[in-house]
Structure formats: C-alpha cells, structure tokens
Design an enzyme around this catalytic site. Structure first.
Site, PDB file in Angstrom:
ATOM      1  N   ARG A 196       0.818  -1.215   0.000  1.00 18.85           N
ATOM      2  CA  ARG A 196       0.000   0.000   0.000  1.00 18.85           C
ATOM      3  C   ARG A 196       0.848   1.260   0.000  1.00 18.85           C
ATOM      4  NH1 ARG A 196      -2.717  -4.090   2.397  1.00 18.85           N
ATOM      5  NH2 ARG A 196      -1.355  -3.964   4.205  1.00 18.85           N
TER       6      ARG A 196
ATOM      7  N   GLU B 130       3.844  -8.020  13.262  1.00 21.85           N
ATOM      8  CA  GLU B 130       2.849  -8.491  14.231  1.00 21.85           C
ATOM      9  C   GLU B 130       2.457  -9.931  13.951  1.00 21.85           C
ATOM     10  OE1 GLU B 130      -0.545  -5.886  14.279  1.00 21.85           O
ATOM     11  OE2 GLU B 130      -1.258  -6.637  16.192  1.00 21.85           O
TER      12      GLU B 130
HETATM   13  O1  LIG Z   1       4.978  -1.866  11.653  1.00 21.50           O
HETATM   14  P1  LIG Z   1       4.839  -3.277  11.211  1.00 21.50           P
HETATM   15  O2  LIG Z   1       4.492  -4.198  12.343  1.00 21.50           O
HETATM   16  O3  LIG Z   1       6.004  -3.755  10.462  1.00 21.50           O
HETATM   17  O4  LIG Z   1       3.556  -3.370  10.295  1.00 21.50           O
HETATM   18  C1  LIG Z   1       3.289  -2.453   9.259  1.00 21.50           C
HETATM   19  C2  LIG Z   1       3.184  -3.161   7.949  1.00 21.50           C
HETATM   20  O5  LIG Z   1       2.168  -4.166   7.994  1.00 21.50           O
HETATM   21  C3  LIG Z   1       1.323  -4.020   6.863  1.00 21.50           C
HETATM   22  O6  LIG Z   1       1.822  -4.681   5.746  1.00 21.50           O
HETATM   23  P2  LIG Z   1       1.948  -6.247   5.656  1.00 21.50           P
HETATM   24  O7  LIG Z   1       3.282  -6.688   6.178  1.00 21.50           O
HETATM   25  O8  LIG Z   1       0.754  -6.884   6.282  1.00 21.50           O
HETATM   26  O9  LIG Z   1       2.042  -6.530   4.109  1.00 21.50           O
HETATM   27  P3  LIG Z   1       1.096  -6.226   2.860  1.00 21.50           P
HETATM   28  O10 LIG Z   1       1.390  -4.809   2.464  1.00 21.50           O
HETATM   29  O11 LIG Z   1       1.562  -7.206   1.850  1.00 21.50           O
HETATM   30  O12 LIG Z   1      -0.318  -6.413   3.287  1.00 21.50           O
HETATM   31  C4  LIG Z   1       1.359  -2.538   6.584  1.00 21.50           C
HETATM   32  O13 LIG Z   1       0.981  -2.258   5.241  1.00 21.50           O
HETATM   33  C5  LIG Z   1       2.783  -2.180   6.867  1.00 21.50           C
HETATM   34  O14 LIG Z   1       3.633  -2.334   5.726  1.00 21.50           O
HETATM   35  N1  LIG Z   2      -2.948  -4.270  13.008  1.00 23.46           N
HETATM   36  C1  LIG Z   2      -2.411  -3.984  11.817  1.00 23.46           C
HETATM   37  N2  LIG Z   2      -3.153  -3.413  10.866  1.00 23.46           N
HETATM   38  C2  LIG Z   2      -2.603  -3.123   9.668  1.00 23.46           C
HETATM   39  N3  LIG Z   2      -1.361  -3.402   9.340  1.00 23.46           N
HETATM   40  C3  LIG Z   2      -0.601  -3.972  10.273  1.00 23.46           C
HETATM   41  N4  LIG Z   2       0.690  -4.338  10.254  1.00 23.46           N
HETATM   42  C4  LIG Z   2       0.973  -4.886  11.440  1.00 23.46           C
HETATM   43  N5  LIG Z   2      -0.084  -4.867  12.231  1.00 23.46           N
HETATM   44  C5  LIG Z   2      -1.079  -4.296  11.530  1.00 23.46           C
END
Ligand SMILES: O=P(O)(O)OC[C@H]1O[C@H](OP(=O)(O)OP(=O)(O)O)[C@H](O)[C@@H]1O
Ligand SMILES: Nc1ncnc2[nH]cnc12
Length: 190
Positions: free
Chosen positions: A77, A114
């Site tokens: 994103r 997470e």
């Molecule tokens: O601060 P953090 O704990 O690292 O989490 C933040 C990240 O988690 C989500 O992406 P995700 O890793 O779920 O990947 P995605 O964009 O493929 O959905 C979000 O878009 C961030 O990039």
């Molecule tokens: N709770 C949450 N929502 C969206 N993105 C995340 N990346 C890690 N934790 C998340």
C-alpha cells in the site's frame, strides 16, 4: 497531522492535515482476527478509494516531504501513497519490494512484524542511492519492523533517510521506537 507520539490527532476541520486525519478515522476498515487470531487489522482500502480522502492524505504527506528527492513506498500500500506523493513533489519514487519480486542482484533486509516475518528488497544496481534524500512512506506503522528494515536497507545502500511518514500509527505496538533517529509523521494516531 501528528509528529508527537504523545499527542492526539488534530481536530480543526478547516486544516487540511486535520481533514486527512478525520477522513482516515471515518473510512478505516477494522478487521478482527485478521490475518490471524488476536490481530485487529487496519485496512485503509476505503480511504484510498475515496477521491477526497485520497487527495487529502496525499496532500498531507506531501507537506512533510519537502527536501526529499526520492520517495520510497513500501510494498504494497505504500506504493499507492508513494507514487502520489512523488508526483506532487516532483520527486522520484522507489518501490521497496517484498522478497522474490525483483531480479538479482538485490539488497535485502529481514524483519519481524505483528504476524510473522518478511524481507524487503531493493535493486543492488541500476539506482545510485548515495546522496539521495529519501522520505519513506507506508500506510501503517505498527511494530515498526517494516519501516525499521526499510530505513536500514536504504541507509545501507547509501541513502539519507530524511523522514518516515505513515497514514496510521498504532501506538500500542510501539513501532516508533524502531525508527528512532528519524522524524516520524503519522496522520492519525490510535
Ligand atoms: O509496523 P509493522 O508491524 O512492520 O507493520 C506495518 C506493515 O504491515 C502491513 O503490511 P503487511 O506486512 O501486512 O504486508 P502487505 O502490504 O503485503 O499487506 C502494513 O501495510 C505495513 O507495511
Ligand atoms: N494491526 C495492523 N493493521 C494493519 N497493518 C498492520 N501491520 C501490522 N499490524 C497491523
């Protein structure tokens, strides 16, 4: 816009930064137990799909990007946000990819988040990051694993990270500490 981890999001309706914050708060889609039990996932898809909210969010992020000549958007994103901000600023955009998407050679950095582990990658050649002033953008700051790895990766490649900006910061997960040393801006803090 909130650059102070201890303060609440601004409320003034005529402030474009506060407007973006209000848009996000109104449109965010919360999903319980996704992608695994115990996680409350913040899905910003409706924010990006709303023309006014998307414009307000991009404008707010642009306001913190002055001085950057390259916007790094984090897979996935962060790509949407990074491209919009870069176009408005007249900067380049760098897609920081999840592992396995770029042809070698690549530079990579692994991290915990997470719900699991992941690796970010950038090209190891073809882009000279030395002397580039980079603003790193993503949608969410949660544990900070993603943005911490991204800033380390970019700095290892020679870039100067001038700041980190996100739409939503989930403070309970303490991610801001993971990117300590860089100015962190979040449009909405929960
Ligand atoms: O601060 P953090 O704990 O690292 O989490 C933040 C990240 O988690 C989500 O992406 P995700 O890793 O779920 O990947 P995605 O964009 O493929 O959905 C979000 O878009 C961030 O990039
Ligand atoms: N709770 C949450 N929502 C969206 N993105 C995340 N990346 C890690 N934790 C998340």
């Amino acid at each position: 816009m909130n650059t102070d981890p201890t303060s609440a999001a601004p409320a003034a309706a005529d402030n474009p930064l506060a407007t973006a914050s209000a848009d996000v708060a109104r449109l965010i889609r919360w999903a319980d137990d996704f992608p695994e039990p115990g996680v409350r996932f913040a899905d910003l898809t409706p924010v990006f799909a709303d023309a006014d909210a998307f414009r307000d969010v991009i404008d707010a992020l642009v306001s913190v990007g002055a001085g950057a000549d390259l916007i790094a958007g984090i897979d996935a994103r962060g790509f949407l946000l990074g491209a919009g901000v870069a176009r408005s600023l007249g900067a380049g955009v760098l897609a920081v990819r999840k592992a396995g998407k770029l042809p070698p050679p690549v530079l990579g950095r692994s991290y915990d988040l997470e719900y699991g582990t992941a690796t970010l990658e950038i090209p190891a050649d073809g882009i000279d990051l030395h002397g580039r002033r980079v603003l790193v953008i993503d949608d969410v700051l949660a544990t900070g694993g993603t943005l911490g790895a991204a800033t380390e990766l970019l700095e290892a490649a020679g870039a100067t990270v001038v700041g980190v900006a996100v739409v939503l910061e989930i403070t309970a997960l303490g991610g801001r500490a993971r990117v300590a040393g860089h100015p962190v801006t979040s449009l909405l803090t929960i």
